[in-house]
Motif scaffolding. Structure first.
Motif, short mmCIF file in Angstrom:
data_model
loop_
_atom_site.label_atom_id
_atom_site.label_comp_id
_atom_site.label_asym_id
_atom_site.label_seq_id
_atom_site.Cartn_x
_atom_site.Cartn_y
_atom_site.Cartn_z
N ASN A 1 -2.46 2.96 3.45
CA ASN A 1 -2.31 2.67 4.89
C ASN A 1 -3.24 3.55 5.73
OD1 ASN A 1 -0.35 0.59 4.83
ND2 ASN A 1 1.25 2.10 4.39
N GLU A 2 -3.50 4.77 5.26
CA GLU A 2 -4.45 5.64 5.97
C GLU A 2 -5.84 5.04 5.95
OE1 GLU A 2 -4.18 9.42 4.09
OE2 GLU A 2 -2.32 10.00 5.09
N LYS B 1 1.05 5.43 1.20
CA LYS B 1 0.71 6.12 2.44
C LYS B 1 -0.81 6.27 2.56
CE LYS B 1 1.33 10.48 4.93
NZ LYS B 1 1.94 11.83 4.90
N ILE C 1 -6.58 1.80 5.79
CA ILE C 1 -6.56 0.67 6.74
C ILE C 1 -6.64 1.20 8.18
CG2 ILE C 1 -5.15 -1.21 7.67
CD1 ILE C 1 -6.41 -1.87 5.00
N LYS D 1 -4.18 -9.11 -0.24
CA LYS D 1 -4.45 -8.08 0.76
C LYS D 1 -5.88 -7.56 0.61
CE LYS D 1 0.24 -6.35 1.59
NZ LYS D 1 0.17 -6.58 3.05
N TYR E 1 0.83 -1.20 0.00
CA TYR E 1 0.00 0.00 0.00
C TYR E 1 0.87 1.25 0.00
CZ TYR E 1 -3.69 -3.19 1.65
OH TYR E 1 -4.59 -4.21 1.79
#
Length: 509
Positions: free
Chosen positions: A137-138, A134, A140, A185, A132
């Protein structure tokens, strides 16, 4: 079509056939894209409806909390925590939907579903190689935060368990097996390479799941509080006799009714022989002549903005003289050996300075209040006598059972089942207390044993870990349960020996 030498006419027919199949495939693709668009419209409409409904229900819950307090007040606090968590997540997903629609222009106020077949916006924003970006990831982190905040708001209440389980399941971020059976994922599986309209519908579904959970919580909170407020556990069967005293041979009449005890149900006014104190009518009057007397009055309650009157009419009887003493333990039905048991002794209609009470171990007597500290045996008899206004004396007696002090409850760090680190356990104090006991008795621990899984039992003198115990505790692993047992203790200032204390545990984390 593939065999032999074909004529030009047959080649043309085959080519037209292939073009026709391709056209069918294109039409089917457009239908699928339109279907996702219609699905997104349904979710958007449902989300708008849920937002309005949830706001109305929360307003109703807040109003009930202000009016009735109690369970409704607690339920409203839970509901507002969930509302805040939902809004935070809902608004974040709205920013993701904006990303999906970057570069997409509406046609007459409607999205062009059939042309939203690209996946570039999210693919470029969320994914980098097999992992992923940035921003990914935000996404998630936002989901994890939402689940954590919901869990914090709902806690361990069984009423909300199903809702919390549904949230956990809907937003399970575990890797997902793809059609080849390989793990993919979560975001890759659900969004990577998907048409923009499909991703938009999925994000609207996220918002819908969050709004549904919020709606379920508010409904459950409102229902839970209402059920609790109306629960029969708040009621008590009350015997209401037509009067409060009867003479020998007289017929006893009355009824049994259900009365609800609720500290939050407070009258706005009271008319009668007394006054309102802390929501209760405290009656104060002087008994008149001998015979049957009446107590009448009226409560007024506020309901839905209106004053509701509630009349009452009770009777009591004034008798000329008492014929028995009233002897009762102030705190319990038995007396305990080794401690001062408060005892009240009185005769109806007789001043306290005209009443005397005696028993082995009894002292005091001011205003009818005594202390009884029983000794040996299983029963003590209190004898009371009173001098009536005419000079005659009446007496009565009542036996009380004598019991020893109960067994103490063993605790480590003030808990019967504590959790924490090994270093915390090494420094903990082992204590023992008399749970639910109304007398101020201090218990001192003098000895206990420590059993760490895989290690021999260690005997410790005093109330704190010694060197051997700390060495054994250092060997404990995460998840091990250390058992502290054979707790011996003494009662401070009391000669009576303490019974063995219960075992307590400490789970290593």
């Amino acid at each position: 079509m593939a065999g032999g030498k074909l004529t030009p006419r047959q080649k043309m027919i085959n080519l037209m056939y292939l073009v026709f199949i391709a056209m069918l495939a294109m039409n089917m693709s457009k239908e699928v894209l339109s279907a996702f668009g219609l699905m997104n419209e349904k979710f958007e409409a449902a989300n708008a409806s849920s937002a309005s409904t949830n706001e109305q229900m929360l307003t109703a819950l807040d109003a009930k909390a202000i009016e009735a307090k109690g369970e409704f007040e607690k339920a409203a606090i839970t509901a507002h925590k969930v509302e805040a968590a939902t809004k935070k997540f809902y608004d974040f997903v709205a920013t993701l939907k904006t990303e999906v629609l970057t570069g997409v222009e509406s046609e007459e106020g409607k999205l062009p579903y059939e042309s939203m077949d690209k996946a570039d916006n999210l693919d470029n924003s969320w994914f980098a190689g097999e992992g992923y970006t940035k921003r990914g990831n935000e996404v998630i982190a936002a989901i994890e935060t939402y689940k954590a905040e919901m869990k914090s708001a709902l806690g361990d209440e069984k009423k909300y368990a199903a809702i919390l389980n549904a949230v956990t399941k809907e937003f399970d971020l575990s890797d997902v097996p793809n059609k080849e059976g390989l793990k993919d994922k979560y975001l890759n599986y659900h969004f990577r390479g998907f048409p923009a309209i499909a991703s938009l519908a999925k994000l609207s579904a996220w918002q819908n799941d969050a709004k549904k959970a919020e709606s379920d919580v508010i409904a459950a909170a409102l229902g839970k509080a209402a059920v609790q407020a109306a629960s029969y556990s708040n009621y008590k069967a009350i015997v209401v006799l037509d009067k409060n005293a009867y003479f020998q041979g007289e017929k006893v009449t009355g009824k049994v009714v259900l009365g609800r005890y609720d500290e939050n149900t407070k009258p706005t006014s009271f008319e009668g022989p007394g006054k309102l104190e802390n929501g209760q009518a405290v009656i104060s009057l002087t008994a008149g002549s001998v015979g049957e007397q009446s107590i009448k009055g009226k409560f007024t309650f506020l309901e839905d903005g209106k004053n509701i009157p509630l009349d009452f009419d009770g009777k009591y009887v004034v008798v000329p003289r008492p014929n028995s003493a009233t002897i009762s333990a102030d705190k319990m039905n038995v007396v305990y050996r080794g401690v001062d048991n408060p005892i009240s002794v009185s005769f109806p209609g007789v001043a306290n300075d005209k009443v005397r009470a005696t028993a082995p171990g009894m002292s005091g007597g001011t205003n009818g209040k005594y202390n009884l500290k029983p000794g040996a045996g299983t029963e003590v008899v209190i004898v009371a006598s009173a001098t009536l206004p005419d000079g005659t004396t009446v007496s009565d007696k009542k036996p009380f059972r004598i019991k020893g002090l109960p067994s103490p409850t063993g605790k480590v760090r003030g808990e019967t089942a504590a959790k924490g680190s090994t270093s915390n356990l090494e420094a903990c104090q082992v204590t023992a207390v008399l749970e639910d006991f109304d007398f101020p008795v201090k218990v001192n621990v003098t000895q206990f044993t420590v059993k760490v899984p895989g290690e021999p039992t260690i005997l410790v003198n005093g109330d704190r870990m010694d060197g051997r115990a700390r060495a054994a505790i250092k060997k404990a692993k995460r998840g091990d349960v250390v058992v502290i047992g054979d707790i011996k203790a003494t009662f401070q200032g009391i000669q009576q020996a303490a019974k063995p204390s219960s075992t307590c545990t400490y789970e290593i984390q």
